[in-house]
Design a protein around this motif. Structure first.
Motif, short mmCIF file in Angstrom:
data_model
loop_
_atom_site.label_atom_id
_atom_site.label_comp_id
_atom_site.label_asym_id
_atom_site.label_seq_id
_atom_site.Cartn_x
_atom_site.Cartn_y
_atom_site.Cartn_z
N SER A 1 0.83 -1.21 0.00
CA SER A 1 0.00 0.00 0.00
C SER A 1 0.86 1.24 0.00
CB SER A 1 -0.90 0.03 1.24
OG SER A 1 -1.61 -1.15 1.36
N LEU A 2 1.90 1.23 0.86
CA LEU A 2 2.75 2.42 0.96
C LEU A 2 3.47 2.70 -0.34
CD1 LEU A 2 4.64 2.74 4.35
CD2 LEU A 2 3.20 4.40 3.19
N ASP B 1 3.71 6.56 -4.99
CA ASP B 1 3.95 6.55 -6.43
C ASP B 1 3.94 7.99 -6.97
OD1 ASP B 1 4.21 5.19 -8.89
OD2 ASP B 1 2.14 5.74 -9.31
N ASN B 2 4.83 8.26 -7.93
CA ASN B 2 4.89 9.65 -8.41
C ASN B 2 3.95 9.95 -9.58
OD1 ASN B 2 6.38 8.16 -10.13
ND2 ASN B 2 8.00 9.68 -10.43
N PHE C 1 1.05 5.82 9.96
CA PHE C 1 1.84 6.33 8.85
C PHE C 1 1.12 6.04 7.53
CE2 PHE C 1 5.59 6.17 6.03
CZ PHE C 1 6.29 7.27 6.47
N LEU C 2 0.59 4.84 7.43
CA LEU C 2 -0.12 4.42 6.21
C LEU C 2 -1.39 5.25 6.01
CD1 LEU C 2 -0.22 2.33 3.92
CD2 LEU C 2 -1.49 0.85 5.45
N ILE C 3 -2.13 5.44 7.09
CA ILE C 3 -3.36 6.23 6.99
C ILE C 3 -3.02 7.65 6.57
CG2 ILE C 3 -5.31 7.16 8.29
CD1 ILE C 3 -4.98 4.64 10.12
N GLY C 4 -1.96 8.19 7.15
CA GLY C 4 -1.52 9.53 6.80
C GLY C 4 -1.17 9.63 5.33
N ALA C 5 -0.45 8.61 4.84
CA ALA C 5 -0.09 8.61 3.43
C ALA C 5 -1.32 8.59 2.55
CB ALA C 5 0.81 7.41 3.14
#
Lengths: 843, 843
Positions: B384-385, B390-391, B451-455
Motif C-alpha cells: 500500500s505504501l 507513487d509519483n 503512517f499508512l493512513i496519513g499517506a
C-alpha cells in the motif's frame, strides 16, 4: 585572556532579596491584574451601553476585543519565535545580498581593469584589505565582543555563565556590519558561527524589547535560556536554509544536556526562518521555487555501489585527521602570536596591521592571473561549492570538451595542469589560508571554509576513483559510472564534522544539496571522521574556549570508563573554608583572606559541622565592611567625642565642612546604595577620603574600637543565605558529578556525610580530574588526583594575595586598611553585579 | 492497573550498604588488578624466556599480546554498540523475512482456493485469527510484559524507574515471536514501537552477557541507561533503515533531558545497524545496492510550487486533528472495555477471545472479493505504501489506461468506483481498524498503521489538488503538474507526528523515501499537526502511560507560562513525617503507620528541625521489627525464664522440639537473611508460627517487655541513611522543580529553609500541579493548588489502613500484631527488593 565578568546562575541560589522581589512582583501583578480586570469590566459595560445606543458599534466592540485578545496572546512563545525567525531570515537574506554585491563589485573592478595587470592586481588586493581592515576596526571600536565565531561564547552562556556585553545592541550592529564586510572581502571565512551569535543577539534584544512593551514573562531568566537555545538553531537554520540540520547542529555544539521540551521551539523557529529565507529568494526571482541552496542532481536509482564504501570510509578517516590538524594549526597560530613577545607587542599597538597583512598575503596568492590560476582563485566560496558538487566527472578522458560549457568549472581546468594538481593545490592552500584567516580579529566562522576544503578533498578522492574505475565497479550487467560529486558531499560533511565534533553535518549536507541518497556513506564517513578527530584534538569551539579561558566544563570523552571509578572523595578539597553561626567578625576576616571560592559554607558549629547553607563571598565582605565601615566608625567617634567633650570633632568641623548628622546619614545611605550600584560610588569615595584625611589623628582610638568590634559575633540577619546549596556524598562517582554539574550548571558543590560538611568540589577540581585522568587507564587513580588538592590552591590567588598584602599594612594603619577594604568591597560588588541581575532587584 | 514493583533509582540515594559494597568492590578490583598485573609481569617474563629459547615463538608472543589487547578493548562502548547493531539488524531482517513469508503464504492460500469463494473466505479469515491467537496466547503464557508497543515502558525505564521483568530473556523471546506472528497476520499493526523494546531487551541481555564474560564496567547502572537510550535509537534505525530519524525519534519519544554526549552512541549503533540491515537485502539480491526502503522518484528540479503550501498547511492541520482523534479513540476503546463489567469479566476469563474476535471482524472486512475490493484490502502495508508514494497521478482523465501496468496500484482502481471513494473508504476503515487492533494483547505498535493512513490521506488531498489544477498552479511559462505522491509523503509524516507528538517523523520520511526535496512542506505540516494534536490530546505513548498508570511525570506543555509563577511553597506538603535523632521506637511506629512516602526525613531535633538525611521506609520497618522481633523476644523470654526458673521454656521444650540456643541462633540468622532475600522466608515463618503458638501463654510478659522496648531511643547505627536527599527552597518555581525532577529522576524532594525542614514535594504533588493548573491562566493560582494538600493524602492509603486495622487488634494481642508486622515487613522487603538491586549487595 578574556576580560569578561562572570556570574554563574546556580541552582538553589535563592536569595532573600530575590524572594522579597518575587513577592512584591507577584503582588504588583496581582494588583495590576485586578485593576485590569475591573477596567475590563468597566469598559465592557461601556461598550454595552454604546452598543445599545449605536447598533453600528458592534463591529467596534468586536475589533477591540480581538485586539485585546491578540495583545494577550503576544506573550506566547510562538509569536516570539515567528518574529525571531522573520527578523533573522531578513537579516540573513540582506546580508547575503550585500555580500554578493561586494563580491560582484570586486569582480567588476578586476574585470574592468584587464588592460593593466598592475592596476588589476592593486584592485584585486586593495579591495579585501580595505574591507577587512574596516571590519576589524569597526568591531574593535564598537564592540570587541563581536570578534570571532560566537559559538564558544554561546556555549558558555547556555551553560549558565553570564558573559558581559555579549548580548547587547552594540554587539549586534558590530557583528552584522563587521561580518558583511569580512565575507564581502572574499576571504575564506564562514557565516555560520557568527550567525548563531547574531541570532542569539537578536533573541536577547527582541526579548528585551518585548519585555519593555508587554512585561511579564519576558523577564524570566529560564525562559530566556530556552529562547537562546532556539535562537542558535535559527542561526544555523536560516544561514543554510537547513532547519533540521540547524537544530541538531546547534544542540550538538552548544548543549551538554538538551531539554527535549525545547525541541519544538528550535524546529518551529528554524523552519519558519528557513522558509522565509528561501521565499525571499523566490520573490526576488533568483529561484523558480523553494529548493536547496546547493542543489545536486545525482542519479537516484543507483547512487553508489556497495564496493565503493571502503573508499568512503577511507575518505572519512582522512577527513578526521585533517580536521584534527586544522584545529591544531588554528590553535598553534594563536599561541605562536601570543608567545612571540615582539610580534605580540607590535600587534597590540597596531591592531589592524595583522588582519591587513593576512588579507594582503591571501589575496595576492589567489590573484587569478598569478598563482590563483592554479587553484581556482577567482571563484567565490559559493561558486566553488556549486562546481565541486557537480554530478559530472572532470577527469574523464575524451569528454573534456563537454566540460567547457559548465559555468564555473572551467576555473578548475587549467590548460597546462591536470585537474588533480589544481585540486591538491586548492586543498593545501585553502587549508592554511582558512586556519590563518579565522584567527583575524573580525566576526567570522570556520565552518564554511572547512566545508569547502572537505568538498574539494572529497572531489579529489572521487576523481581518483573515477580515473581508477572508468566504467564503475559494478560487475553484473549494467554500467554505473562513479559519481565524484557524491564523494565531494561526503568529504564536506566529514571534514566539517571532524572540525566541529558533530555528526549533524550529515543532515546539513542533505538539506544543502536537497538529496539524501548518499545517506549511508555520509553517515559512515562522518562517524569515522568524528572518532578519529575526537581522539586527537578538542573541537574547534572547545579549542577556542580553552584559548579564551572561558569558564566551561569539558566533556567526558568517548568511552573513558575509568571515570566510573573515580569518586568525589578522590577529588574533593577537604580543607573547606566555612563560617559558623557563632563566628566572630575576626573569623570572617580570616576566612575571607584565605579562601578563593565565590561562596562560603555556613555550618552550625565547629563541632557538629552540620551544613546550614552557603553565603556569597561578597555578602560576607559587605557584612564585614558594614560592621567596620565608616558609618559605624564615625558614629563611634562621635559618641567617643561626646563622652570626651567635642574636641576632636570640633577641630574637624572647623577644618572642613561640619560633619552634621544629616551629612553622615546621607553618606551612610550612599555607601549602602553604592555597594549595590557601584556607579556613583567613586564620587562618595572621594568625599570619604577627604573626611578621613582629617581624622587620622584619632587612629589609636579607632584601632582599639576595631579590635573590640572584630570579637563580636557576626549578625547574619541581613545576609543573603542560600539555604540549599548543592550537596554530594563522598561516594558519588565522577561521572555522576559531571552529569549533575552540567545538568544544573553548578560551579561548586559541598560534600556532606550525614549532614556534616566534609569537603567541597568546584568546577576546577572537576575539570582537572577530567583532563588529568584521560591518560590514566587503571581502575583507581588516586595518586594523580590526590595531587590536585595540593596544587589546586596555587592558581588565581592574585586577588587574595593583594588583599593579604594590604592586611599586613593593617598593623601600621588600621584606618587605611579598612578604607581600602571598603573600596575593595565596593569594587568587588560593582564588578560582580551585572545590570541584568540587580536592575530588577529592590534596593 | 500495572502490576509492576517499582524502585526508583534516585540521585543521592547513597546507602551505607552500597558504600560498603563499593569499597569492597574497589578493593576487589584493585587486588584483582594487582594480581593481574603481577600475573602479566610473570607471563611476560615467561614469554621472554621462551623467546630466548625459541626464535619462532616471537609470533606467539605477538599473537597473545594482540589477544590480550583485544580482550582489554572489549570493554569499550563501540564494541558493544557494533554487537548490538549487528544483532538487531539480523533480528530485524529475519523478522521481516518471516513476516513476508507469512503474508505470502496467506496470499498463496487465498489464490489457490479461487474456485470456491467460501473456502477462500475461510482461508483468508482463519489464517490471521490463528496467528493472532497464537501470538496473544504465547505472550500471555511466556511474558505478559511483551504485550503492546513497549515505548511507554521504555520511557518510564529511562526516567529511572525499574519495571520488573521488562528486560528479561523471556520477554525478548515472547516479543520477537509474538511480533512476527502478529505482523505476519496482516492486521494493521506496526513494527516500530515493539522494535524499540526489542532493541532495549537486546542491549540489556547483551550487557548481562558481557558482564558475565568480562565483568567490570558492564555492571555500571549509569552506563546501562546510556546503552538503553542508544538501543532505542537502534530499534527505530534498523526497523526503517533510518539512522538519523531513528536517533531523533527515540530521543523525542523516550527522553525528557538528553545528554548530548550519548548522541554519538545512538548515531553509531543506528547507522551500523541500518547499514547491515540494508546490506543483508543486497546480499539476498532483493536490491541492487543500498537504497531507501520506500524509494520515491519525484522530480528534483521543481518539487512543488510555492502556491501549494497552503494545501500542505491544511493537510498538516487536518492530520493534527486526525492524530488527536486516533489517540482519543484508542483510549476510548480501552476504557470502554474496562468499564463494561460484563465484557470485562468475559474478557478476563477468555483472554484470547477478544483478539480473535477483532481479527475476525477486520479480516472479514478486508476480504478482497467482499468489502475489501473497495478499500484495496488485498494489499499488505508495504505494498500500500509503495503504491501511495507513487509519483504518478491516479485521477487524471485520459491516462487511466497507462495506470494499469503499475504493479500494486490496480488494487486502488475499482472498475465501478472512483479512486477518491476508494481512498476515503480506505482511510475511514483503516482508521478505526488500527485504533482497535492496537488494543489487542499482542506485541504491536501503532506507528506504521498511522503512517499508512496519513499517506492515504495525503494522497487523497494530492489527488484532489491534481484534479482541481490539472496543469499545475505555476503560471509563467513551463507547466509543472502537481505530484500527489508528495502529498502522501507529507501526510504520512504529519499524521504519525501528530499521534506520537514528534517532529522527527519528518526525518524518518526523508530516509524512508530517499528524497528530501519536500523538506519545507513536510516540516510545515508536521509542526502544524503537532501544534494541533498537542493542544488536544496527549501523545499515544503518554496516553498509554496514563492508562497503564506507569509512574511518569507529565511534560510541561507548550507555552504554559503561568508555570513560571507557581512556587514550591504552593504545592508542597507541609505536614512532613519525620523522625529525630532522639526518637523512640514508639515514634517510629506511629510515623510508619501514618505516612505513605517511601522515605522518611531524619531531622536533628523537633526544635531545630535541621534536615540530616532521609531513611527508606523499609529500613525503618526492619529496624523496628529487629528491635521487637522474635529473636530479641525469645532472648528476653529465655532470660526471664532463667530468672524465674526454667518453667515456661521447660514446658515448651516438652511439647515440641527443644528450643536450644543453636536453633534460635539459626533462626535469628534466617530472619536476618530473609529480610533481605525474602525468598526462603515462608519456611522460617512457618517455623516461627509453630514456636509462637506454644508460647502464647507468656503474652502479658511480652506486652510489658514490648512497651518498655518501644520507649527506648532508636539505634540508627545499622540503618542506611541517605545523607544528601534532594532539597528545594520554598521559592523554587514549579518550572525549575519540574526540570530538576526530570533531570535527576527524583521522586520526592524536601523543602528546607536555612537547613530547617519545612515541607516535602513528591512526584504526586508535582503531577497534580502540572495537570491541575493547565486550565488556570491567572498569575497566582493558589486556591486550586492549595486543595492538593488536603486531598492529596486520601489516595493509595490501602496499605496504611491495612496496617492500621492490624494495629487496633494490637491492644488485644500484642504478639499477633507484631508477628503480622514482621511478616508484613518481610513481604514488603521482598516486594521492594529486585534481584538487580540486592544481588550485588553484601549481606
Amino acid at each position: 585572556g578574556c576580560s569578561s565578568t562572570l556570574i554563574t546562575y546556580m541552582y538553589g541560589r535563592y536569595t532573600q532579596e530575590l524572594g522579597v522581589y518575587a513577592k512584591e512582583e507577584a503582588a504588583r501583578l496581582r494588583d495590576g491584574g485586578g485593576l485590569r480586570r475591573s477596567a475590563n469590566a468597566r469598559s465592557r459595560s461601556a461598550e454595552l451601553l454604546e452598543y445599545e445606543k449605536d447598533p453600528c458599534a458592534k463591529c467596534h466592540v468586536c475589533t477591540s476585543r480581538c485586539q485585546k485578545f491578540l495583545i494577550s496572546r503576544v506573550g506566547e512563545d510562538w509569536i516570539f519565535l515567528i518574529l525571531l525567525g522573520l527578523v533573522m531570515a531578513l537579516v540573513s537574506w540582506v546580508m547575503d545580498y550585500a555580500i554578493a554585491f561586494c563580491q560582484q563589485a570586486q569582480k567588476w573592478m578586476y574585470g574592468g581593469l584587464d588592460s593593466n595587470m598592475l592596476l588589476q592586481y592593486l584592485a584585486w588586493v586593495t579591495y579585501p584589505v580595505v574591507l577587512i581592515t574596516f571590519s576589524a576596526g569597526f568591531t574593535q571600536i564598537l564592540a570587541p565582543q563581536a570578534v570571532g565565531s560566537g559559538i564558544p561564547e554561546m556555549k558558555t552562556i547556555l551553560r549558565g555563565v553570564v558573559l558581559k556585553e555579549y548580548l547587547t545592541f552594540k554587539t549586534f550592529v558590530a557583528k552584522v556590519i563587521g561580518l558583511t564586510c569580512a565575507l564581502g572581502s572574499g576571504m575564506p571565512l564562514g557565516k555560520e558561527g557568527p550567525f548563531v551569535h547574531v541570532a542569539s543577539l537578536c533573541a536577547a534584544l527582541l526579548s528585551k524589547f518585548m519585555a519593555a512593551l508587554f512585561g511579564g514573562i519576558y523577564m524570566n531568566e529560564l525562559r530566556n535560556t530556552e529562547m537562546l537555545s532556539a535562537a542558535c538553531a535559527v542561526g544555523v537554520g536560516c544561514c543554510f536554509a537547513a532547519p533540521i540540520g540547524g537544530v541538531l547542529f546547534s544542540i550538538e555544539v552548544t548543549s551538554t544536556f538538551f531539554a527535549v521540551r525545547n525541541y519544538w521551539r528550535g524546529f518551529f523557529a528554524a523552519t519558519f526562518s528557513a522558509f522565509i529565507f528561501r521565499v525571499l529568494a523566490v520573490w526576488n526571482q533568483d529561484e523558480e521555487t523553494i529548493t536547496a541552496l546547493f542543489k545536486t542532481r545525482f542519479r537516484l536509482d543507483f547512487p553508489f555501489d556497495l564496493q565503493e564504501l571502503p573508499a568512503f570510509a577511507i575518505l572519512g578517516i582522512a577527513c578526521g585527521f585533517g580536521g584534527a590538524l586544522f584545529v591544531y594549526l588554528n590553535r598553534l597560530i594563536v599561541e605562536c602570536m601570543r608567545k612571540q613577545k615582539t610580534i605580540n607587542k607590535f600587534l597590540l599597538r597596531k591592531r589592524l596591521v595583522f588582519p591587513a597583512m593576512v588579507t594582503l598575503i591571501i589575496s595576492t596568492l589567489t590573484f587569478p592571473p598569478g598563482f590563483g590560476q592554479f587553484m581556482a582563485g577567482q571563484l567565490t566560496q559559493h561558486e566553488s561549492l556549486v562546481a565541486l558538487f557537480d554530478n559530472r566527472t572532470w577527469c574523464r578522458q575524451g569528454v573534456a570538451e563537454e566540460f567547457d560549457y559548465i559555468s564555473h568549472s572551467h576555473a578548475w581546468k587549467h590548460p597546462q595542469i591536470n585537474v588533480f594538481i589544481t585540486l591538491i593545490l586548492f586543498i593545501v592552500m585553502k587549508f592554511w589560508m582558512s586556519a590563518v584567516a579565522t584567527t583575524m580579529p573580525v566576526p567570522c566562522g570556520a565552518f564554511m571554509p572547512v566545508f569547502l576544503i572537505g568538498a574539494a578533498f572529497g572531489r579529489l578522492v572521487g576523481e581518483t576513483m573515477a580515473a581508477m574505475f572508468p566504467d564503475g565497479i559494478h560487475a553484473d550487467g549494467s554500467v554505473y559510472p562513479i559519481v565524484p560529486g557524491g564523494y565531494a558531499v561526503v568529504g564536506a560533511a566529514a571534514l566539517s564534522g571532524a572540525v566541529t565534533h558533530t555528526v549533524s553535518t550529515a543532515v546539513i549536507v542533505f538539506e544543502l544539496t536537497g538529496q539524501i541518497s548518499h545517506i549511508l556513506p555520509v553517515m559512515i564517513a562522518v562517524i569515522l571522521a568524528n572518532a578519529v578527530a575526537q581522539s586527537l584534538q578538542p573541537s574547534l569551539y572547545d579549542s577556542i574556549i580553552r584559548i579564551k579561558k572561558l569558564p566551561y566544563l569539558p566533556e567526558l570523552g568517548m568511552g573513558h570508563h575509568e571515570k566510573y571509578n573515580i569518586r568525589v572523595e578522590d577529588i574533593m578539597v577537604r580543607d573547606v573554608r566555612f563560617i559558623t553561626l557563632s563566628s566572630s567578625y575576626r573569623d570572617l576576616q580570616e576566612v575571607l583572606m584565605t579562601g578563593q571560592l565565590k561562596t562560603l559554607a555556613l555550618v552550625e558549629s565547629t563541632d557538629s559541622m552540620i551544613l546550614l547553607g552557603s553565603i556569597e563571598r561578597s555578602q560576607l565582605q559587605s557584612l564585614l565592611s558594614l560592621h567596620l565601615g565608616p558609618t559605624r566608625r564615625l558614629d563611634h567617634l562621635r559618641r567617643h567625642a561626646q563622652d570626651n567633650g567635642t574636641h576632636t570633632l570640633g577641630s574637624m568641623g572647623t577644618m572642613d565642612s561640619p560633619p552634621s548628622p544629616p551629612c553622615t546619614h546621607t553618606h551612610s545611605n550612599a555607601s549602602n546604595t553604592n555597594a549595590r550600584h557601584g556607579v556613583r560610588f567613586l564620587v562618595s569615595v572621594a568625599e570619604v577620603s577627604l573626611t578621613h584625611a582629617h581624622i587620622s589623628d584619632s587612629l589609636p582610638q579607632i584601632a582599639e574600637w576595631e579590635e573590640q568590634q572584630l570579637d563580636e559575633p557576626v549578625d547574619f540577619n541581613n545576609c543573603k543565605i542560600d539555604p540549599a546549596p548543592f550537596q554530594l556524598v563522598e561516594r558519588t562517582s565522577l561521572h555522576k558529578t559531571h552529569t549533575i554539574f552540567s545538568l544544573l550548571g553548578l560551579d561548586h558543590a559541598y560534600v556532606t556525610s550525614t549532614g556534616r560538611l566534609v569537603g567541597v568540589v568546584s568546577l576546577r577540581e572537576l575539570r582537572k580530574a577530567i583532563e588529568g585522568s584521560v591518560t590514566v587507564t587503571g581502575v583507581k587513580v588516586r595518586p594523580p588526583l590526590a595531587s590536585f588538592r595540593d596544587s589546586g590552591n596555587t592558581t588565581s590567588v592574585s586577588e587574595v594575595t593583594e588583599l593579604h598584602k594590604l592586611w599586613n599594612r593593617h598593623r601600621v594603619n588600621v584606618w587605611v586598611c579598612v578604607y581600602v577594604h571598603f573600596v575593595f568591597v565596593c569594587m568587588w560588588v560593582h564588578e560582580c553585579v551585572t545590570c541584568q541581575n540587580l536592575a530588577h532587584a529592590p534596593i
